[in-house]
Enzyme design. Structure first.
Site, PDB file in Angstrom:
ATOM      1  CG  HIS A 301      -1.731   1.245   1.364  1.00  0.00           C
ATOM      2  ND1 HIS A 301      -2.635   1.650   0.402  1.00  0.00           N
ATOM      3  CD2 HIS A 301      -1.784   2.183   2.351  1.00  0.00           C
ATOM      4  CE1 HIS A 301      -3.213   2.768   0.782  1.00  0.00           C
ATOM      5  NE2 HIS A 301      -2.719   3.122   1.958  1.00  0.00           N
ATOM      6  CG  HIS A 345       0.585   5.836   7.036  1.00  0.00           C
ATOM      7  ND1 HIS A 345       0.143   4.691   7.670  1.00  0.00           N
ATOM      8  CD2 HIS A 345       1.894   5.960   7.368  1.00  0.00           C
ATOM      9  CE1 HIS A 345       1.145   4.146   8.335  1.00  0.00           C
ATOM     10  NE2 HIS A 345       2.213   4.898   8.169  1.00  0.00           N
ATOM     11  N   GLY A 352      -1.144   3.950  13.707  1.00  0.00           N
ATOM     12  CA  GLY A 352      -2.050   2.928  14.225  1.00  0.00           C
ATOM     13  C   GLY A 352      -2.614   3.298  15.582  1.00  0.00           C
ATOM     14  NE  ARG A 353       2.019   3.576  18.690  1.00  0.00           N
ATOM     15  CZ  ARG A 353       3.324   3.830  18.831  1.00  0.00           C
ATOM     16  NH1 ARG A 353       3.825   4.053  20.029  1.00  0.00           N
ATOM     17  NH2 ARG A 353       4.115   3.855  17.777  1.00  0.00           N
ATOM     18  NE  ARG A 356      -4.183   0.119  18.108  1.00  0.00           N
ATOM     19  CZ  ARG A 356      -3.061   0.041  17.401  1.00  0.00           C
ATOM     20  NH1 ARG A 356      -3.118  -0.212  16.095  1.00  0.00           N
ATOM     21  NH2 ARG A 356      -1.876   0.215  17.962  1.00  0.00           N
ATOM     22  CE1 TYR A 382      -0.839  -3.284  11.261  1.00  0.00           C
ATOM     23  CE2 TYR A 382       0.199  -5.099  12.427  1.00  0.00           C
ATOM     24  CZ  TYR A 382      -0.029  -3.749  12.277  1.00  0.00           C
ATOM     25  OH  TYR A 382       0.541  -2.853  13.145  1.00  0.00           O
TER      26      TYR A 382
END
Length: 430
Positions: A301, A345, A352-353, A356, A382
């Protein structure tokens, strides 16, 4: 001449009225639009504050912590790396699996199908046949549907996979809707249980587990006991790196900040930057709370270029606060918010953190407990994100829904056990 002036004046007046009306319409539709109201967060004190200090410790805490962690029953994953194999080996394995299936040796067939799919994860024939096997013998339509979709991503014109996917897609949509209803039912039961007692100890221990699994997914090696000791005493853990300490402390700060955001109806880009600033502030003060300035690659990706990030984050903010998003089921809304942010991103690290935490901000505002993605679920987590990157977000939404059920079950178990303990103490004291 006078008539012409009057005519022009009338036209100008009409235009002014129209423009004023449009201005009021836009103002009330977009800027003063009533935002969907969220109930008072049931799990707000899951995130500690200075008033709910973690330094308070009771002898029951360790028992509660161990019990809650045991209920999660983290699945074991196979960490073995895949080695290159020949097409002949894959073909032979597939034929052997089909032969065992025909002869009724289902268990052996299952093992061979799993092996073939592991050897050739991009082989449309293997994926389709494996899906058919699961659908016929295990009645697992959801997994079969995911395999058919994967087959079509690698071979869009695969005739058998196309037919199979048309059949299973609608069935899976209904099953997903039923899962969300199950979640709402469990949430309501838990809310009723919590109305009888605050069960602060259970929430506090769940807080430790949340940090443990969240940083664990990123590779942090602290145990729950070590992490708990660090948070309660502020003392350094021997043998653990400074980065691991800072990851834990940063997440603690970010969770406290998220609590402040739960009462806000609007989630802004600045709020997200604020979450990231706390998540990564101890680890990388220079880049924390700032968009990345370099291009990144996440496996296959490729996120947008750094020049596109600010514009895409503005679009993301608009979607987060739109009626379309807020009218979704909260679990779906939260899962998509997570995925969309990870897809952009926007940061060099800590995506990720941060994602979430945004997901859990949405869930907490809607009266659900914060979701834990267990460190042992890392591979499945993932895989679901990769499926979304390929165009099917349903496996990721389904994964988050399953995590929500998992955490609701954990709370319900802890609450039931705690209720029994309280009743027993009352009887003894009586």
């Amino acid at each position: 001449m006078n008539s012409f002036v009057i005519f022009i004046s009338v036209i100008i007046s009409v235009l002014c009225v129209i423009l004023t009306s449009l201005q009021h319409y836009v103002f009330y539709k977009y800027l003063r639009r009533p935002v969907k109201k969220f109930e008072v967060p049931l799990f707000e004190d899951f995130i500690p504050t200075d008033e709910t200090s973690l330094s308070y410790y009771s002898l029951d805490d360790d028992t509660i912590l161990q019990g809650l962690n045991a209920v999660l029953d983290p699945p074991k994953t196979n960490e073995n790396s895949r080695e290159p194999v020949s097409e002949t080996e894959v073909h032979n394995t597939l034929q052997a699996a089909l032969a065992f299936h025909i002869s009724g040796k289902i268990h052996k067939a299952m093992k061979l199908f799993e092996h073939a799919a592991a050897m050739a994860p991009a082989d449309a024939d293997v994926l389709n046949k494996y899906g058919e096997f699961l659908e016929k013998t295990q009645k697992d339509i959801v997994s079969a549907d995911e395999l058919y979709f994967k087959a079509l991503t690698h071979s869009p014109d695969h005739p058998a996979a196309l037919i199979n996917r048309r059949r299973t897609a609608q069935i899976v949509d209904k099953l997903d809707s039923e899962m969300l209803k199950t979640i709402d039912g469990k949430r309501d039961i838990l809310k009723e249980m919590f109305s009888k007692d605050s069960f602060d100890n259970i929430k506090k221990q769940a807080y430790y587990l949340h940090i443990y699994h969240t940083v664990g997914i990123e590779g942090n090696t602290m145990t729950i006991d070590q992490l708990k000791y660090l948070l309660e005493t502020g003392q350094v853990i021997s043998g653990k790196s400074i980065i691991e300490h800072n990851e834990v402390l940063g997440l603690q700060l970010a969770m406290k900040y998220v609590k402040l955001l739960t009462r806000k109806a609007f989630i802004s880009v600045n709020d997200i930057l604020g979450i990231h600033r706390r998540v990564m502030g101890h680890v990388d003060p220079v880049k924390s709370g700032r968009f990345r300035s370099e291009k990144v690659f996440i496996g296959k990706h490729i996120p947008p270029s750094p020049e596109e990030v600010p514009m895409m984050m503005e679009a993301y903010e608009y979607w987060l606060n739109s009626e379309e998003a807020q009218n979704m089921h909260p679990v779906r809304y939260a899962a998509l918010a997570h995925y969309k942010l990870v897809d952009i991103h926007p940061f060099s690290d800590g995506n990720g953190r941060t994602s979430r935490l945004v997901m859990n901000l949405i869930l907490i505002r809607a009266g659900y407990p914060p979701v834990m993605v267990l460190k042992e679920q890392r591979e499945k987590y993932y895989d679901a994100l990769n499926a979304a990157n390929l165009g099917d977000v349903r496996p990721f939404v389904r994964f988050i829904a399953q995590c929500t059920i998992q955490i609701l079950d954990m709370y319900m178990y802890g609450t039931e056990v705690r209720s029994i303990e309280i009743e027993e103490k009352e009887i003894i004291n009586y």
